[in-house]
Design a protein around this motif. Structure first.
Motif, PDB file in Angstrom:
ATOM      1  N   PRO A  76       0.800  -1.240   0.000  1.00 28.63           N
ATOM      2  CA  PRO A  76       0.000   0.000   0.000  1.00 28.63           C
ATOM      3  C   PRO A  76       0.828   1.283   0.000  1.00 28.63           C
ATOM      4  CG  PRO A  76      -0.801  -1.510   1.686  1.00 28.63           C
ATOM      5  CD  PRO A  76       0.482  -2.075   1.156  1.00 28.63           C
ATOM      6  N   ASN A  77       2.046   1.205   0.502  1.00 28.34           N
ATOM      7  CA  ASN A  77       2.875   2.403   0.621  1.00 28.34           C
ATOM      8  C   ASN A  77       4.256   2.211  -0.007  1.00 28.34           C
ATOM      9  OD1 ASN A  77       1.114   2.191   3.352  1.00 28.34           O
ATOM     10  ND2 ASN A  77       1.255   4.303   2.622  1.00 28.34           N
ATOM     11  N   VAL A  78       4.351   1.293  -0.952  1.00 27.82           N
ATOM     12  CA  VAL A  78       5.666   0.993  -1.510  1.00 27.82           C
ATOM     13  C   VAL A  78       6.299   2.217  -2.171  1.00 27.82           C
ATOM     14  CG1 VAL A  78       4.896   0.094  -3.762  1.00 27.82           C
ATOM     15  CG2 VAL A  78       7.012  -0.753  -2.739  1.00 27.82           C
ATOM     16  N   GLY A  79       5.517   3.066  -2.782  1.00 31.98           N
ATOM     17  CA  GLY A  79       6.066   4.280  -3.395  1.00 31.98           C
ATOM     18  C   GLY A  79       6.716   5.192  -2.373  1.00 31.98           C
ATOM     19  N   GLU A  80       6.060   5.366  -1.232  1.00 32.98           N
ATOM     20  CA  GLU A  80       6.620   6.205  -0.166  1.00 32.98           C
ATOM     21  C   GLU A  80       7.872   5.567   0.433  1.00 32.98           C
ATOM     22  OE1 GLU A  80       3.360   5.277  -0.197  1.00 32.98           O
ATOM     23  OE2 GLU A  80       2.308   7.153  -0.551  1.00 32.98           O
ATOM     24  N   VAL A  81       7.854   4.260   0.570  1.00 30.17           N
ATOM     25  CA  VAL A  81       9.027   3.548   1.099  1.00 30.17           C
ATOM     26  C   VAL A  81      10.206   3.755   0.155  1.00 30.17           C
ATOM     27  CG1 VAL A  81      10.001   1.277   1.639  1.00 30.17           C
ATOM     28  CG2 VAL A  81       7.676   1.844   2.379  1.00 30.17           C
ATOM     29  N   ASP A 104      20.080  -1.869   0.343  1.00 26.68           N
ATOM     30  CA  ASP A 104      19.747  -3.270   0.617  1.00 26.68           C
ATOM     31  C   ASP A 104      18.238  -3.479   0.725  1.00 26.68           C
ATOM     32  OD1 ASP A 104      22.454  -3.819   0.630  1.00 26.68           O
ATOM     33  OD2 ASP A 104      22.601  -4.049   2.802  1.00 26.68           O
ATOM     34  N   LEU A 105      17.545  -2.512   1.303  1.00 27.41           N
ATOM     35  CA  LEU A 105      16.091  -2.615   1.399  1.00 27.41           C
ATOM     36  C   LEU A 105      15.468  -2.577   0.003  1.00 27.41           C
ATOM     37  CD1 LEU A 105      13.464  -2.853   2.950  1.00 27.41           C
ATOM     38  CD2 LEU A 105      13.584  -0.403   3.423  1.00 27.41           C
ATOM     39  N   LEU A 106      15.961  -1.702  -0.857  1.00 30.59           N
ATOM     40  CA  LEU A 106      15.467  -1.659  -2.232  1.00 30.59           C
ATOM     41  C   LEU A 106      15.716  -2.980  -2.951  1.00 30.59           C
ATOM     42  CD1 LEU A 106      16.608   1.882  -3.454  1.00 30.59           C
ATOM     43  CD2 LEU A 106      14.313   1.162  -2.787  1.00 30.59           C
ATOM     44  N   VAL A 107      16.896  -3.519  -2.773  1.00 28.86           N
ATOM     45  CA  VAL A 107      17.247  -4.782  -3.428  1.00 28.86           C
ATOM     46  C   VAL A 107      16.378  -5.915  -2.901  1.00 28.86           C
ATOM     47  CG1 VAL A 107      19.082  -6.509  -3.691  1.00 28.86           C
ATOM     48  CG2 VAL A 107      19.597  -4.080  -3.993  1.00 28.86           C
ATOM     49  N   GLU A 108      16.197  -5.967  -1.606  1.00 29.28           N
ATOM     50  CA  GLU A 108      15.381  -7.030  -1.005  1.00 29.28           C
ATOM     51  C   GLU A 108      13.937  -6.959  -1.503  1.00 29.28           C
ATOM     52  OE1 GLU A 108      15.048 -10.449   1.431  1.00 29.28           O
ATOM     53  OE2 GLU A 108      16.837  -9.321   0.871  1.00 29.28           O
ATOM     54  N   LEU A 109      13.394  -5.764  -1.566  1.00 32.57           N
ATOM     55  CA  LEU A 109      12.042  -5.602  -2.108  1.00 32.57           C
ATOM     56  C   LEU A 109      11.989  -6.066  -3.562  1.00 32.57           C
ATOM     57  CD1 LEU A 109      11.066  -2.151  -0.580  1.00 32.57           C
ATOM     58  CD2 LEU A 109       9.812  -4.297  -0.244  1.00 32.57           C
ATOM     59  N   SER A 110      13.012  -5.747  -4.326  1.00 30.98           N
ATOM     60  CA  SER A 110      13.065  -6.137  -5.731  1.00 30.98           C
ATOM     61  C   SER A 110      13.147  -7.644  -5.902  1.00 30.98           C
ATOM     62  CB  SER A 110      14.269  -5.506  -6.426  1.00 30.98           C
ATOM     63  OG  SER A 110      14.185  -4.118  -6.374  1.00 30.98           O
ATOM     64  N   GLU A 111      13.912  -8.276  -5.046  1.00 34.13           N
ATOM     65  CA  GLU A 111      14.084  -9.724  -5.147  1.00 34.13           C
ATOM     66  C   GLU A 111      12.849 -10.482  -4.677  1.00 34.13           C
ATOM     67  OE1 GLU A 111      17.644 -10.496  -2.920  1.00 34.13           O
ATOM     68  OE2 GLU A 111      18.943  -9.997  -4.615  1.00 34.13           O
ATOM     69  N   LYS A 112      12.209  -9.997  -3.631  1.00 31.88           N
ATOM     70  CA  LYS A 112      11.078 -10.718  -3.042  1.00 31.88           C
ATOM     71  C   LYS A 112       9.747 -10.404  -3.707  1.00 31.88           C
ATOM     72  CE  LYS A 112      13.595 -12.757  -0.003  1.00 31.88           C
ATOM     73  NZ  LYS A 112      13.853 -14.166  -0.034  1.00 31.88           N
ATOM     74  N   LYS A 118       7.849  -3.315 -10.074  1.00 29.68           N
ATOM     75  CA  LYS A 118       7.678  -2.846 -11.453  1.00 29.68           C
ATOM     76  C   LYS A 118       6.586  -1.791 -11.533  1.00 29.68           C
ATOM     77  CE  LYS A 118       7.369  -6.936 -13.525  1.00 29.68           C
ATOM     78  NZ  LYS A 118       7.211  -7.928 -14.616  1.00 29.68           N
ATOM     79  N   LYS A 119       5.690  -1.796 -10.584  1.00 30.14           N
ATOM     80  CA  LYS A 119       4.580  -0.838 -10.593  1.00 30.14           C
ATOM     81  C   LYS A 119       4.942   0.506  -9.971  1.00 30.14           C
ATOM     82  CE  LYS A 119       1.234  -4.531 -10.644  1.00 30.14           C
ATOM     83  NZ  LYS A 119       0.263  -5.305  -9.926  1.00 30.14           N
ATOM     84  N   VAL A 120       6.123   0.595  -9.380  1.00 31.09           N
ATOM     85  CA  VAL A 120       6.575   1.859  -8.783  1.00 31.09           C
ATOM     86  C   VAL A 120       7.168   2.723  -9.896  1.00 31.09           C
ATOM     87  CG1 VAL A 120       8.159   2.935  -7.133  1.00 31.09           C
ATOM     88  CG2 VAL A 120       7.052   0.758  -6.558  1.00 31.09           C
ATOM     89  N   PRO A 121       6.594   3.893 -10.150  1.00 30.67           N
ATOM     90  CA  PRO A 121       7.104   4.749 -11.225  1.00 30.67           C
ATOM     91  C   PRO A 121       8.585   5.090 -11.031  1.00 30.67           C
ATOM     92  CG  PRO A 121       5.025   5.602 -10.377  1.00 30.67           C
ATOM     93  CD  PRO A 121       5.449   4.492  -9.461  1.00 30.67           C
ATOM     94  N   ASN A 122       9.353   4.962 -12.087  1.00 33.56           N
ATOM     95  CA  ASN A 122      10.784   5.312 -12.121  1.00 33.56           C
ATOM     96  C   ASN A 122      11.641   4.508 -11.151  1.00 33.56           C
ATOM     97  OD1 ASN A 122      10.303   7.385 -14.063  1.00 33.56           O
ATOM     98  ND2 ASN A 122       9.563   8.678 -12.400  1.00 33.56           N
ATOM     99  N   PHE A 123      11.162   3.356 -10.699  1.00 32.14           N
ATOM    100  CA  PHE A 123      11.926   2.586  -9.717  1.00 32.14           C
ATOM    101  C   PHE A 123      13.293   2.177 -10.254  1.00 32.14           C
ATOM    102  CE2 PHE A 123      13.353  -1.492  -8.048  1.00 32.14           C
ATOM    103  CZ  PHE A 123      13.669  -1.076  -6.771  1.00 32.14           C
ATOM    104  N   VAL A 124      13.328   1.646 -11.457  1.00 30.34           N
ATOM    105  CA  VAL A 124      14.599   1.168 -12.002  1.00 30.34           C
ATOM    106  C   VAL A 124      15.587   2.319 -12.111  1.00 30.34           C
ATOM    107  CG1 VAL A 124      15.732   0.102 -14.004  1.00 30.34           C
ATOM    108  CG2 VAL A 124      13.546  -0.802 -13.171  1.00 30.34           C
ATOM    109  N   ASP A 125      15.140   3.451 -12.610  1.00 31.06           N
ATOM    110  CA  ASP A 125      16.015   4.621 -12.728  1.00 31.06           C
ATOM    111  C   ASP A 125      16.568   5.030 -11.363  1.00 31.06           C
ATOM    112  OD1 ASP A 125      15.467   4.676 -15.437  1.00 31.06           O
ATOM    113  OD2 ASP A 125      13.981   6.283 -15.267  1.00 31.06           O
TER     114      ASP A 125
END
Length: 165
Positions: A76-81, A104-112, A118-125
């Motif tokens: 629900p708040n992944v964008g803010e995180v 590490d938190l970003l990587v862990e979220l990406s892996e899990k 993928k739904k977070v705007p501009n996440f990869v950038d």
């Protein structure tokens, strides 16, 4: 609410208690009931960055542990995180270990939960920018790049093009 307490130690203890409880939850339904606490949980970590960086590191570590078991809790708040931890990771005045924990938190979220991320705007950038920032942060500005490029990558003094049979 203890996560809004004026004392940072109380807020950190409350965060630790909530994360510990969530880690013990076996079903997603149990964790979903506590998702409204996520903004306050994130606030504990963000406030700790400005008050006591060791507490911020502990909070990031707890969030990473939570992600390992319940990454979807963050939905629900992944964008803010993402925005908060990218800000932490890009803040050069913070300790390298704090910035690394944010990455590490970003990587862990990406892996899990890659679909969620993928739904977070501009996440990869943002993730790439953070990664590159942390990689180049430790470079010596006086380094001789030409000398570095000429170094033998194997360290054996041999020619890379020659293969041993």
């Amino acid at each position: 609410n203890a996560m809004n307490h004026p004392d940072g130690a109380v807020r950190s203890a409350a965060l630790k208690a909530v994360v510990s409880y969530l880690e013990e939850c076996g079903r997603a339904r149990e964790t979903r009931e506590l998702q409204p606490l996520l903004p306050q949980m994130l606030s504990v970590v963000v406030r700790a960055v400005g008050e006591d960086e060791k507490r911020a590191q502990a909070g990031l570590d707890q969030m990473i542990d939570l992600t390992a078991e319940h990454a979807r809790f963050f939905w629900p708040n992944v964008g803010e995180v993402v925005q908060a931890v990218v800000q932490m990771a890009m803040t050069e005045t913070l300790e390298a270990s704090t910035r690394q924990l944010a990455l590490d938190l970003l990587v862990e979220l990406s892996e899990k939960a890659p679909g969620m991320m993928k739904k977070v705007p501009n996440f990869v950038d943002q993730a790439v920018a953070v990664s590159l920032s942390l990689m180049v942060n430790d470079l010596d500005p006086n380094m001789d790049v030409e000398k570095w490029a000429a170094q033998d990558p194997k360290g054996d003094g041999g020619d890379e093009s020659e293969e041993e049979d």
